[in-house]
Design an enzyme around this catalytic site. Sequence first.
Site, PDB file in Angstrom:
ATOM      1  NE  ARG A 292      -2.476  -1.587   8.723  1.00  0.00           N
ATOM      2  CZ  ARG A 292      -2.198  -2.088   7.515  1.00  0.00           C
ATOM      3  NH1 ARG A 292      -2.375  -3.367   7.276  1.00  0.00           N
ATOM      4  NH2 ARG A 292      -1.762  -1.296   6.550  1.00  0.00           N
TER       5      ARG A 292
ATOM      6  CD  GLN B 231       0.374   8.479   7.597  1.00  0.00           C
ATOM      7  OE1 GLN B 231      -0.120   9.393   8.252  1.00  0.00           O
ATOM      8  NE2 GLN B 231      -0.231   7.311   7.454  1.00  0.00           N
TER       9      GLN B 231
ATOM     10  CG  ASP C  22       0.471   0.348   9.719  1.00  0.00           C
ATOM     11  OD1 ASP C  22      -0.112   1.132  10.494  1.00  0.00           O
ATOM     12  OD2 ASP C  22       0.936   0.704   8.615  1.00  0.00           O
TER      13      ASP C  22
ATOM     14  CB  SER D 205       5.132  10.337  11.472  1.00  0.00           C
ATOM     15  OG  SER D 205       4.151  10.389  10.453  1.00  0.00           O
TER      16      SER D 205
ATOM     17  N   GLY E 292      -5.106   7.873   5.803  1.00  0.00           N
ATOM     18  CA  GLY E 292      -4.230   8.897   6.361  1.00  0.00           C
ATOM     19  C   GLY E 292      -2.978   9.080   5.525  1.00  0.00           C
TER      20      GLY E 292
ATOM     21  CE  LYS F  48      -2.882   0.677   3.546  1.00  0.00           C
ATOM     22  NZ  LYS F  48      -2.963   1.995   4.230  1.00  0.00           N
TER      23      LYS F  48
END
Length: 448
Positions: free
Chosen positions: A403, A176, A327, A174, A101, A28
């Site tokens: 998840r 992201q 995750d 992070s 996100g 992903k």
Amino acid sequence: MSSHGTPIPMISAACGPLTGEAHVPGDKSISHRSLILGAMCVGETRISGLLEGEDVLDTAKAMRAFGAEVEDLGGGNWRVYGVGVGGFAEPENVIDCGNSGTGVRLIMGAMATSPITATFTGDASLNGRPMARVTDPLALFGAQSYGRAGGRLPMTIVGAPEPLPVRYVVPVPSAQVKSAVLLAGLNAPGQTVVIEKEATRDHTERMLAGFGATIITEVTDEGRVITLTGRPELKAQEIVVPRDPSSAAFPVCAALIVPGSDVLVPNIGLNPTRAGLFTTLQEMGADLTFENLREEGGEPVADLRARFSPDLHGIEVPPERAASMIDEYPVLSVVAAFAKGDTVMRGVKELRVKESDRIEAMASGLRAGGVTVEDGPDWWIVKGAGHGNVAGGMEAVSHLDHRIAMSFMIMGMASNAPVRVDDGAPIATSFPVFEPLMKALGAEIRRS
């Protein structure tokens, strides 16, 4: 299954051995970045093995809205004809990022240094998640953001007309946030520098280099220092997306706790910033091996073989490993319930601000299923009772979190009584073939 539609309750019950090959979807993280960087290139990028879950499809729609040509060629093959760095057009409508996100934060970064305005929204889960961790560093480039209280979606980003390069220390681990700053730095003059005190997944850095950007990573006393030279001409690529280690976690963990199981999960990306779960499982005594180790597209890849492991034992997971498996803690907590002794997980406060508060969601469900769990703001402990001693028999709440839903489906496969999840629909965001794949291995899953 659709995270935007009617809830789909699901039940998982104890089953016979899980056997066969589990061909999980494409990664992903890499799928999102392939579409975004393809849209920021000049020319045509071809992508094979793209994850066609809802999260990634929402990113594909967003890239079309910003002016790129994005075409589904079938069978996981996609074509992206980019507009170049700084070439994004202003979208005509609100950008809906669904449950993702990763998608919304990376896209915000990619457009924040162009003189355009875009408004972002998502589902109930995404609209409750904090965005200030991204909008604060984007403001340093000159971008402005206007959202709901607490820095939440829906949110409008006004891109910087004359962006400035930034030097930014990421305050929490992070990928992201790091990636959003680097993507913003592509259209800023000079050098943008991002400093990580703790290493996170490095797909963005690897892919930027692959697309032709000048990017250097150094390990210093400050941490990992990543320096990107702005305004490159990114060159279109042929991208083969490896299969997702986060998705592989579910059939792997199921095989470890279901008696007699032997499952092969081919072609899994083993980027060292993503593979912490597999190291942790081996330390717990899992019969987990890597076969056919190789490199594809600059990423390490292998076939994973997982076999039933009746003598799993609890361990203390090193806090510094958290970023490489953030995750996977929900499904790890399920395996920990079937191990003997305590599995201690620290340095995991990021789990509190994912698609749900994953510590609270998993702890509540596990307790309802007869498992003893202790938790705090940045830690939790699962007190495993060993194989055959997990009661199950409860209904778990997914909180619109894919998840969480999948983790409790795995729990039901080895519990003494079936486990019901109130809504399995969010699974489609990342693992649209989860249900048929697990059934093909021998799992007892049904919709209720």
